[in-house]
Structures are given as C-alpha cells and as structure tokens.
Design an enzyme around this catalytic site. Structure first.
Site, PDB file in Angstrom:
ATOM      1  N   GLU A  32       0.855  -1.194   0.000  1.00 32.48           N
ATOM      2  CA  GLU A  32       0.000   0.000   0.000  1.00 32.48           C
ATOM      3  C   GLU A  32       0.890   1.244   0.000  1.00 32.48           C
ATOM      4  OE1 GLU A  32      -3.424   0.864  -0.282  1.00 32.48           O
ATOM      5  OE2 GLU A  32      -2.300   2.726  -0.460  1.00 32.48           O
ATOM      6  N   GLY A  37      -6.962   1.360   3.392  1.00 32.87           N
ATOM      7  CA  GLY A  37      -8.422   1.397   3.185  1.00 32.87           C
ATOM      8  C   GLY A  37      -8.829   1.958   1.842  1.00 32.87           C
ATOM      9  N   GLY A  38      -7.887   2.577   1.134  1.00 35.67           N
ATOM     10  CA  GLY A  38      -8.163   3.028  -0.228  1.00 35.67           C
ATOM     11  C   GLY A  38      -9.144   4.184  -0.324  1.00 35.67           C
ATOM     12  N   THR A  39      -9.744   4.300  -1.490  1.00 30.92           N
ATOM     13  CA  THR A  39     -10.600   5.448  -1.812  1.00 30.92           C
ATOM     14  C   THR A  39     -11.814   5.517  -0.895  1.00 30.92           C
ATOM     15  OG1 THR A  39      -9.958   5.150  -4.109  1.00 30.92           O
ATOM     16  CG2 THR A  39     -11.858   6.562  -3.694  1.00 30.92           C
ATOM     17  N   CYS A  40     -12.492   4.398  -0.741  1.00 31.56           N
ATOM     18  CA  CYS A  40     -13.764   4.410  -0.007  1.00 31.56           C
ATOM     19  C   CYS A  40     -13.576   5.008   1.388  1.00 31.56           C
ATOM     20  CB  CYS A  40     -14.313   2.989   0.087  1.00 31.56           C
ATOM     21  SG  CYS A  40     -15.811   2.873   1.047  1.00 31.56           S
ATOM     22  N   HIS A 434     -47.317  -1.226   7.253  1.00 33.83           N
ATOM     23  CA  HIS A 434     -47.846   0.122   7.068  1.00 33.83           C
ATOM     24  C   HIS A 434     -47.547   0.947   8.311  1.00 33.83           C
ATOM     25  CE1 HIS A 434     -50.476   3.396   5.932  1.00 33.83           C
ATOM     26  NE2 HIS A 434     -50.943   3.385   7.176  1.00 33.83           N
TER      27      HIS A 434
HETATM   28  C1  LIG Z   1     -16.163  10.894  -3.748  1.00 40.44           C
HETATM   29  C2  LIG Z   1     -16.450   9.431  -3.881  1.00 40.44           C
HETATM   30  C3  LIG Z   1     -17.550   8.889  -3.248  1.00 40.44           C
HETATM   31  C4  LIG Z   1     -17.817   7.538  -3.367  1.00 40.44           C
HETATM   32  N1  LIG Z   1     -18.922   7.056  -2.748  1.00 40.44           N
HETATM   33  C5  LIG Z   1     -19.231   5.749  -2.878  1.00 40.44           C
HETATM   34  C6  LIG Z   1     -20.357   5.206  -2.230  1.00 40.44           C
HETATM   35  O1  LIG Z   1     -21.086   5.901  -1.518  1.00 40.44           O
HETATM   36  N2  LIG Z   1     -20.622   3.898  -2.379  1.00 40.44           N
HETATM   37  C7  LIG Z   1     -19.831   3.085  -3.158  1.00 40.44           C
HETATM   38  O2  LIG Z   1     -20.115   1.897  -3.280  1.00 40.44           O
HETATM   39  N3  LIG Z   1     -18.738   3.573  -3.793  1.00 40.44           N
HETATM   40  C8  LIG Z   1     -18.428   4.878  -3.661  1.00 40.44           C
HETATM   41  N4  LIG Z   1     -17.298   5.365  -4.272  1.00 40.44           N
HETATM   42  C9  LIG Z   1     -16.467   4.445  -5.077  1.00 40.44           C
HETATM   43  C10 LIG Z   1     -15.581   3.618  -4.172  1.00 40.44           C
HETATM   44  O3  LIG Z   1     -14.818   4.461  -3.337  1.00 40.44           O
HETATM   45  C11 LIG Z   1     -14.660   2.706  -4.993  1.00 40.44           C
HETATM   46  O4  LIG Z   1     -15.408   2.033  -5.952  1.00 40.44           O
HETATM   47  C12 LIG Z   1     -14.001   1.720  -4.044  1.00 40.44           C
HETATM   48  O5  LIG Z   1     -13.127   2.403  -3.187  1.00 40.44           O
HETATM   49  C13 LIG Z   1     -13.334   0.565  -4.783  1.00 40.44           C
HETATM   50  O6  LIG Z   1     -12.051   0.632  -4.694  1.00 40.44           O
HETATM   51  P1  LIG Z   1     -10.984  -0.458  -5.051  1.00 40.44           P
HETATM   52  O7  LIG Z   1     -11.014  -1.593  -4.115  1.00 40.44           O
HETATM   53  O8  LIG Z   1     -11.014  -0.786  -6.477  1.00 40.44           O
HETATM   54  O9  LIG Z   1      -9.665   0.410  -4.812  1.00 40.44           O
HETATM   55  P2  LIG Z   1      -9.381   1.620  -3.851  1.00 40.44           P
HETATM   56  O10 LIG Z   1     -10.285   1.671  -2.695  1.00 40.44           O
HETATM   57  O11 LIG Z   1      -9.274   2.844  -4.677  1.00 40.44           O
HETATM   58  O12 LIG Z   1      -7.951   1.223  -3.288  1.00 40.44           O
HETATM   59  C14 LIG Z   1      -6.829   1.132  -4.086  1.00 40.44           C
HETATM   60  C15 LIG Z   1      -5.624   1.238  -3.182  1.00 40.44           C
HETATM   61  O13 LIG Z   1      -4.469   0.925  -3.941  1.00 40.44           O
HETATM   62  C16 LIG Z   1      -3.410   1.795  -3.558  1.00 40.44           C
HETATM   63  N5  LIG Z   1      -2.472   1.824  -4.667  1.00 40.44           N
HETATM   64  C17 LIG Z   1      -2.688   2.297  -5.914  1.00 40.44           C
HETATM   65  N6  LIG Z   1      -1.598   2.084  -6.692  1.00 40.44           N
HETATM   66  C18 LIG Z   1      -0.692   1.468  -5.898  1.00 40.44           C
HETATM   67  C19 LIG Z   1       0.618   0.982  -6.123  1.00 40.44           C
HETATM   68  N7  LIG Z   1       1.184   1.029  -7.329  1.00 40.44           N
HETATM   69  N8  LIG Z   1       1.268   0.432  -5.089  1.00 40.44           N
HETATM   70  C20 LIG Z   1       0.705   0.331  -3.855  1.00 40.44           C
HETATM   71  N9  LIG Z   1      -0.551   0.760  -3.598  1.00 40.44           N
HETATM   72  C21 LIG Z   1      -1.242   1.301  -4.611  1.00 40.44           C
HETATM   73  C22 LIG Z   1      -4.116   3.109  -3.296  1.00 40.44           C
HETATM   74  O14 LIG Z   1      -3.343   3.931  -2.470  1.00 40.44           O
HETATM   75  C23 LIG Z   1      -5.389   2.633  -2.628  1.00 40.44           C
HETATM   76  O15 LIG Z   1      -5.244   2.562  -1.237  1.00 40.44           O
HETATM   77  C24 LIG Z   1     -16.971   6.711  -4.137  1.00 40.44           C
HETATM   78  C25 LIG Z   1     -15.850   7.242  -4.766  1.00 40.44           C
HETATM   79  C26 LIG Z   1     -15.585   8.588  -4.640  1.00 40.44           C
HETATM   80  C27 LIG Z   1     -14.355   9.130  -5.321  1.00 40.44           C
END
Ligand SMILES: Cc1cc2nc3c(=O)[nH]c(=O)nc-3n(C[C@H](O)[C@H](O)[C@H](O)COP(=O)(O)OP(=O)(O)OC[C@H]3O[C@@H](n4cnc5c(N)ncnc54)[C@H](O)[C@@H]3O)c2cc1C
Length: 454
Positions: A32, A37-40, A434
C-alpha cells in the site's frame, strides 16, 4: 522474498482478500502506497457520507417550519464538520491497519510496480509470488479543457480538505460525485453551479429519474447548466472563470472537477508482467478476474466498472473462492445495485428503460410518484419517483430505479428478488408493513396491469 500471494493495494477487495487468504494459511504480502483502506475509506464513501449527514441536518433544521417546528437560526460550523469527518476517517483507516496485523500477512508500505513476470518491487525490495492480485483503484480524471491545468481546482480528495466554505462552488460534472458534493456544499451555505455536457444530471439514468433530482436541486437553489460544454477555464484562487462553448461565462470562487475516474495503472509496470491494459488504462480481465498474464488477477475499480465499494468487495468474495479452487463462478450475471447519496437518494439495479430498448429486451414498465406513498406524505419527503421493468414472460424484475427517501435501502427489495430469480408477483403476495416507504414498492409493482387489484 517469496510469498504465495501478493496483493497490490489495500482497497475494498485487497484487504479482505489478504486477511482471509492469510487466515487460510497462505503467506501473503499486501502493498500500500497511501493510507490504508483506499478510496472508499479515505476520500470516497466514508468522508462524503459523513459530511452529508451534516448537510442533511442543516437542511432539515432550515426547513423544519413545514413540520410546524421553528428553528430560530441555523448555523453551519464547517470546520467542525470537517473535523468530525477527519476523525471518523482516521478511525476507519487505523482499523484497517490493525486488521492487517495478522499471522502470515506482511505489509509493505510504498509504491508497488511489476518488474517482471510475477515479480513486484516495493520500497526497493523485489518480491515474487505464484498469485498476484491487482487492486490499485482509480483516481480523478482531469479533462483536457483549455486552461484547466493552470487554474487551481479541487477534486474529491482536496474538496474535503477545505477548512473554509467556498462562497461559490463550480462543479464540473453532473455524475454521482458532482451531485453529492454539489448538494452538500449548497446545504452548507455555498452557492453552487453544476455543469454537465449531457442534457441531464446522472446521464445514464432514464430522463424522468434524472429530472426528479434536478427538480429538487433547483428548488434548493443549485444552478444547473446542462447540455453545456466547458470550453476554457481561467482565473486564480478565489476567482475562477469558466467559459462555456456557447460563450456564456460562469464565475465562482472554487472549481471542483468531478468528470470521471481513471485506473491507477500508469506507473504499475504492467508491461513488464505482460498484463494487458485497454486504451483507458483499465486492466483487461475475464469474468474470473484473470488478466492476460498467468497467475495475475485484478479486482475493483481498476477493472473498469461498475466502480463501487460493494462491487470491489464482492470481487474479493468471488476471487477468494477461485484462488482456493473452491468455485469458478466468477462475476458473470451478477446484479450490481448502486445508490447516489443525494437527498432524496437515487438508487437502481438492472436495466433502465433506455437500456432495455437499446438491447431490444421485451419489458413491461410501471412508474409511480414517490409522493403517493403514505409514509412519504406523513414525514413530508414526497420528492421522487419509482420505476420498475419486468420481463412479460417470466414476470422477473429486469430493473428498477428509485428516487426518494431511503431509496438506497428500498432498492434491496428488488436486488434480492432478482438474485433469487423470483417473479415480481412475490412483492404483490407479501405483506408490507404500514406505514413504510417499502409499501410504495408494492404499490409500484401493482401498477403493472397484470398485478393490478382491479
Ligand atoms: C467521492 C467518492 C464517493 C464515493 N462514494 C461511494 C459510495 O457511496 N458507495 C460506493 O459503493 N462507492 C463509492 N465510491 C467508489 C468507491 O470508493 C470505490 O469504488 C471503491 O473504493 C473501490 O475501490 P478499489 O477496491 O477498487 O480500490 P481503492 O479503494 O481505490 O484502493 C486502491 C488502493 O491501492 C493503492 N495503490 C494504488 N496504486 C498502488 C501501487 N502502485 N502500489 C501500492 N498501492 C497502490 C491506493 O493507495 C489505494 O489505497 C466513491 C468514490 C468517490 C471518489
């Protein structure tokens, strides 16, 4: 070092996959480069929904007169809202970090890239594994609008780091991210203009679904510039000017770019490992998450779409069974529901009417205003519309869309029915409590001629 499995990215699939594989006795490395925890957790679902709870509280307080409750003065403490969000995000991200402190699991902090077939380099060390899983997610796209690169702009991460409320937020993009932020900042007290080149917000929805949300947004004082293409951007911090293709100029204090997302594959070295990407940088996968390189799988947003947390999590569930040789089911034919967490929410699953028509799929459809529901009237949450499509032969639900209070909860009635392959008649035969919003789902289905009680 050599591992059984390397997982790149601690996103919504990567963490449960790594921890479950380790619990099953596999030696796992998870890499990582950012916050756990990534984007979510860090810049997506968790912070937005946390801040939107404050936005809704402000709205309810401001509009409580309609329920005979007079709130004297509503004050939004933006700094306190951001602080609360930061604390919740920190707790979540730390919690993910703790989950990763497990037997058989090694965490490598740093950017990971392929340096050969089944070989990954992280922080100067090279690791090998029989199986590698790519879960690197996606990031915001910066569209090629003239001047955009040289003007200060915000994205989904930086807009939630602001410490002061913008006076006028211009939002480039009327998809779900633009809509959620637009309404949130409007309710905090900012002026908001949302611009999209499509004729409607949430352009993939059927027009009446988008229109229901647009009506609410306009009533709340959000300016919508639809069917409008941004030609150029200029200005500086606090004074942004956005010129539309027709010549009209929009001025604002801040610009949020919410124009789509692209996979984090540019610097992953996929070419070194033989992992094929498409023209948009998406990792090409089959239904069992296999990439073009043997032993390398990809899950989550990096595989294109649908890009949701629950989809990425479900990818992990299916891939886990595949990696352990328990099942080869894969994601073929699964239903992917979604919710836009505006107020009212917009939720859907399966086919829209437009998709059914484009695919020449036979259907019967019914729609019903959300305001027909007794509970909606009682709590004064009448905005919205519900729609269902069924297969005339099997009576199975082909798709549903709901704009309305708690639409994100209601949609699961349809999801479960679709997953079970059951007839929509089950909704007619079931007893619904209801007064609930769910009763509206039953009334909607009864609008279909064949289920009418006449
Ligand atoms: C503003 C916003 C609101 C959202 N709201 C919702 C919602 O309400 N409900 C919903 O279902 N979805 C929502 N989403 C979408 C959701 O966040 C993503 O679909 C979800 O996080 C899926 O992510 P993932 O597992 O593919 O990767 P991610 O969660 O993006 O994680 C990828 C991880 O990989 C790491 N990484 C990347 N490249 C490298 C590398 N080369 N080496 C090491 N680490 C790396 C990153 O740092 C990151 O931690 C939202 C997105 C945004 C932007």
């Amino acid at each position: 070092m050599t591992f059984d499995v390397i997982v790149i990215g601690s996103g919504q699939a990567g963490v449960p996959l790594a921890t479950r594989l380790a619990a099953a006795g596999r030696r796992v490395l998870i890499a990582e480069r950012g916050d756990f925890g990534g984007t979510c957790v860090n810049t997506g679902c968790t912070p937005t929904k946390t801040m939107m709870a404050s936005a809704r509280a402000a709205h309810v307080a401001r509009t409580s007169d309609r329920l005979g409750v007079h709130a004297k003065q509503v004050e939004v403490d933006f700094a306190a809202i951001v602080k609360r969000k930061d604390e919740i995000v920190r707790r979540w991200s730390e919690g993910v970090g703790h989950r990763l402190e497990a037997d058989h699991l090694t965490v490598a902090r740093g950017h990971a890239r392929f340096v050969g077939e089944r070989k990954v380099e992280v922080a100067g060390e090279i690791h090998e594994a029989k199986d590698i899983v790519i879960n690197v997610g996606a990031r915001p796209v910066v569209p090629p609008t003239d001047g955009l690169a040289s003007v200060p702009s915000l994205d989904n991460a930086t807009v939630m780091q602001l410490r002061e409320l913008p006076s006028h937020l211009l939002v480039l993009g009327g998809g779900y991210i633009g809509c959620e932020f637009g309404q949130m900042f409007r309710r905090f007290g900012a002026r908001v203009t949302i611009l999209d080149h499509h004729q409607h917000l949430l352009s993939r929805e059927d027009p009446e679904i988008s229109a229901a949300l647009e009506e609410v947004f306009r009533k709340e004082g959000i300016d919508l510039e639809l069917g409008a293409k941004a030609a150029s951007v200029s200005g500086r911090a606090g004074e942004i000017s956005l010129r539309l293709a027709g010549g009209k100029e929009l001025r604002g204090s801040h610009l949020l770019v919410a124009a789509g997302r692209r996979p984090n594959t540019d610097d992953l070295g996929c070419e070194k490992a033989g992992v094929a990407l498409d023209g948009k940088g998406i990792v090409v996968t089959d239904d069992e998450y296999r990439t073009s390189a043997p032993g390398i799988h990809a899950v989550g947003d990096v595989t294109g779409g649908p890009q949701f947390t629950h989809t990425s999590w479900d990818d992990h569930r299916l891939l886990f069974d595949i990696l352990l040789g328990r099942s080869r089911k894969g994601r073929r034919g699964r239903f992917v529901p979604y919710t836009v967490f505006t107020d009212p929410q917009v939720a859907g699953v399966g086919l829209s009417e437009r998709q059914a028509r484009e695919g020449n799929v036979a259907f019967e459809a019914a729609t019903m205003p959300f305001g027909n529901i007794a509970r909606a009237i009682e709590v004064d949450e009448t905005a919205g519309v519900m729609k269902v499509l069924i297969d005339p032969k099997t009576e199975r639900v082909l798709g549903a869309a709901i704009v309305g209070a708690e639409a994100g909860e209601l949609i699961h009635i349809f999801v479960t029915l679709m997953q079970a392959g059951a007839s929509a008649r089950a909704i007619v035969d079931a007893e619904f409590v209801h007064p609930t919003f769910s009763e509206g789902v039953q009334s909607l289905v009864m609008k279909l001629e064949r289920f009418s009680l006449r």
